[in-house]
Design an enzyme around this catalytic site. Structure first.
Site, short mmCIF file in Angstrom:
data_model
loop_
_atom_site.label_atom_id
_atom_site.label_comp_id
_atom_site.label_asym_id
_atom_site.label_seq_id
_atom_site.Cartn_x
_atom_site.Cartn_y
_atom_site.Cartn_z
N CYS A 1 0.79 -1.24 -0.01
CA CYS A 1 -0.11 -0.01 0.08
C CYS A 1 0.88 1.30 0.13
O CYS A 1 0.50 2.29 -0.18
CB CYS A 1 -1.02 0.10 1.20
SG CYS A 1 -1.92 -1.67 1.35
N HIS B 1 -3.47 7.28 2.93
CA HIS B 1 -3.77 5.57 2.41
C HIS B 1 -5.26 5.47 2.87
O HIS B 1 -5.46 5.50 4.07
CB HIS B 1 -2.90 4.79 3.06
CG HIS B 1 -3.42 3.08 2.73
ND1 HIS B 1 -3.73 2.97 1.42
CD2 HIS B 1 -3.47 2.02 3.40
CE1 HIS B 1 -4.06 1.58 1.22
NE2 HIS B 1 -3.92 1.22 2.65
N ASN C 1 -10.17 -0.49 0.43
CA ASN C 1 -8.72 -0.32 0.23
C ASN C 1 -8.11 -0.70 -1.06
O ASN C 1 -8.24 -2.02 -1.49
CB ASN C 1 -8.06 -0.99 1.40
CG ASN C 1 -6.52 -1.08 1.55
OD1 ASN C 1 -5.99 -0.53 0.55
ND2 ASN C 1 -5.99 -1.63 2.53
O1 UT7 Z 1 -3.63 -1.60 3.62
C1 UT7 Z 1 -2.72 -2.07 4.66
C2 UT7 Z 1 -2.82 -1.70 5.85
N1 UT7 Z 1 -4.24 -2.37 6.49
C3 UT7 Z 1 -4.75 -1.63 7.41
O2 UT7 Z 1 -4.37 -0.62 7.87
C4 UT7 Z 1 -6.05 -2.51 8.07
C5 UT7 Z 1 -5.82 -2.30 9.31
N2 UT7 Z 1 -6.76 -3.23 10.23
C6 UT7 Z 1 -7.97 -2.80 10.43
O3 UT7 Z 1 -8.49 -1.91 9.68
C7 UT7 Z 1 -9.03 -3.65 11.41
O4 UT7 Z 1 -8.15 -4.39 12.41
C8 UT7 Z 1 -9.84 -4.56 10.74
C9 UT7 Z 1 -10.90 -3.53 10.02
C10 UT7 Z 1 -9.31 -5.52 9.73
C11 UT7 Z 1 -10.60 -5.24 11.69
O5 UT7 Z 1 -11.41 -4.39 12.72
P1 UT7 Z 1 -11.05 -4.70 14.31
O6 UT7 Z 1 -11.89 -3.74 14.99
O7 UT7 Z 1 -9.70 -4.78 14.62
O8 UT7 Z 1 -11.69 -6.06 14.27
P2 UT7 Z 1 -11.03 -7.54 14.91
O9 UT7 Z 1 -9.98 -8.21 13.83
O10 UT7 Z 1 -10.51 -7.27 16.17
O11 UT7 Z 1 -12.19 -8.49 15.06
C12 UT7 Z 1 -13.46 -8.03 15.99
C13 UT7 Z 1 -14.38 -9.04 15.79
C14 UT7 Z 1 -14.12 -10.52 15.76
O12 UT7 Z 1 -15.10 -11.41 16.34
P3 UT7 Z 1 -14.85 -11.87 17.83
O13 UT7 Z 1 -13.32 -12.73 17.72
O14 UT7 Z 1 -14.64 -10.57 18.70
O15 UT7 Z 1 -15.90 -12.86 18.10
C15 UT7 Z 1 -13.96 -10.96 14.28
O16 UT7 Z 1 -14.14 -12.15 14.00
O17 UT7 Z 1 -15.19 -8.77 14.60
C16 UT7 Z 1 -15.26 -10.05 13.81
N3 UT7 Z 1 -15.12 -9.98 12.44
C17 UT7 Z 1 -16.27 -9.44 11.71
N4 UT7 Z 1 -17.58 -9.45 11.97
C18 UT7 Z 1 -18.50 -9.45 10.90
C19 UT7 Z 1 -14.13 -9.72 11.75
N5 UT7 Z 1 -14.22 -9.33 10.29
C20 UT7 Z 1 -15.89 -9.49 10.45
C21 UT7 Z 1 -16.72 -8.94 9.47
N6 UT7 Z 1 -18.04 -9.02 9.86
N7 UT7 Z 1 -16.31 -8.75 8.14
#
Ligand code: UT7
Length: 338
Positions: A121, A265, A295
């Site tokens: 990215c 980004h 993204n």
């Molecule tokens: O481009 C390169 C750089 N990339 C980035 O900068 C991305 C950086 N990361 C992020 O933007 C975020 O970490 C994400 C959007 C990818 C994820 O958000 P988060 O708030 O960090 O969520 P998480 O991964 O901690 O997941 C929280 C919960 C989990 O469930 P449990 O374990 O708490 O029960 C996931 O399984 O949300 C769940 N989850 C979803 N639920 C519904 C993860 N993806 C989804 C989804 N729909 N699509």
């Protein structure tokens, strides 16, 4: 970290921008029929509402070439005037030839030297700095710098952690070597870059390369798709982009209060608001279009820059801060006087 402002014979200015986004829109509601997710989760956790998906017969070079044509039209240059094409992409048409060579053929830039770079990215800002070195050294005069991705080819549509985040698209700029004494718009004042290869495991496409070729045995586990530790990536993204922004401002001899617009980004609205907060900037000075496109990796910054320009959100003389973060990890920031 590279030397931000090397002594140079010329300076580099962005003289035209262009972007191309594929027509097909994939909404959050449509995704919720494919994996267990919801518009509410995706939009509240990321800010993304929809993304574009390229047609089966569109390769990355097709998206890149259309963005390049639009940037050349905006710059008022002919394909023959382009003497350097750098394409930043993690979704090249093929391992080789480079996507830049395909772009050269498609747009008829017969006088260009062409190559790709891979910095995920951060790729567009890496490519901008590489092209700028050629121009500032006086060895090339007019470059196309392109960020283009068909990320839909790297997505595991069964993995809700990643499939909701990414999309396809391309953005391009034409940069030209100028006399340092000339008050030309679009001057790139500084660029800083950094990498941390100890964190290669956090965000990667593990399969399909020489380390893990796709075989009949491993194909079902989809190693040739994006794997990301989201929270870890989020944390590093905020820290690194804030630091890189401060370094790019310092290299340009400016401070946070000089910024008119930040074009970050486009990965997550919460990352962008954390950066704005740490830089002490109101959200009006922060450009966002990830709600429409998600993204698009190397394409996010040139697409956002093109839209900000065409929407009149950046004006001649404005200080525009570009900042990116991606797999590697890699990061970069650039200050442009529009
Ligand atoms: O481009 C390169 C750089 N990339 C980035 O900068 C991305 C950086 N990361 C992020 O933007 C975020 O970490 C994400 C959007 C990818 C994820 O958000 P988060 O708030 O960090 O969520 P998480 O991964 O901690 O997941 C929280 C919960 C989990 O469930 P449990 O374990 O708490 O029960 C996931 O399984 O949300 C769940 N989850 C979803 N639920 C519904 C993860 N993806 C989804 C989804 N729909 N699509």
């Amino acid at each position: 970290m590279l030397t931000p402002n090397p002594p140079s014979a010329c300076v580099s200015s962005i003289i035209g921008t262009g972007s191309y986004m594929p027509e097909k829109i994939l909404t959050n509601d449509e995704l919720s029929k494919i994996v267990e997710t919801s518009d509410e989760w995706i939009s509240s956790r990321t800010g993304i509402r929809e993304r574009r998906i390229a047609a089966d017969d569109q390769a990355t070079s097709d998206l890149a070439s259309e963005a390049a044509r639009r940037a050349m039209t905006a710059a008022g240059v002919t394909p023959e005037e382009i003497d350097l094409i750098v394409v930043a992409t993690v979704t090249p048409d093929m391992f080789f030839p480079s996507t830049a060579c395909f772009v050269q053929k498609k747009i008829g830039a017969t006088n260009a030297v062409c190559f790709d770079i891979s910095a995920a990215c951060s790729g567009f800002l890496y490519a901008l700095q590489i092209a700028r070195h050629f121009l500032n050294a006086g060895t090339r005069t007019t470059a196309l710098v392109i960020g283009a991705e068909k990320l839909s080819t790297l997505i595991n549509w069964k993995d809700r952690n990643t499939c909701v985040l990414f999309g396809d698209g391309a953005g391009a700029v034409v940069i030209r070597a100028e006399d340092p004494g000339k008050d030309a718009p679009g001057r790139v004042l500084s660029t800083v870059m950094g990498s941390d290869g100890t964190l290669t495991d956090v965000l990667k496409v593990p399969g399909g390369g020489s380390a893990c070729p796709i075989t009949a045995e491993n194909v079902a586990s989809r190693p040739n798709t994006i794997h990301m530790e989201g929270r870890e990536t989020f944390k590093h993204a905020v820290t690194r982009m804030c630091k890189a922004s401060e370094q790019a401002l310092e290299a340009a001899g400016l401070t946070k209060s000089d910024i008119d617009m930040v074009i970050p980004h486009q990965a997550n609205a919460r990352i962008i608001s954390a950066i704005a907060d740490r830089l002490g900037l109101p959200m009006e000075k922060t450009f966002m279009n990830l709600d429409k496109y998600g993204n698009t990796s190397a394409a996010t910054i040139p697409v956002a820059l093109d839209e900000a320009h065409r929407q009149g959100k950046i004006k001649r003389g404005d200080v525009v801060l570009l900042v990116a973060f991606g797999g590697g990890f890699t990061w970069a920031s650039s200050v442009v006087r529009w």
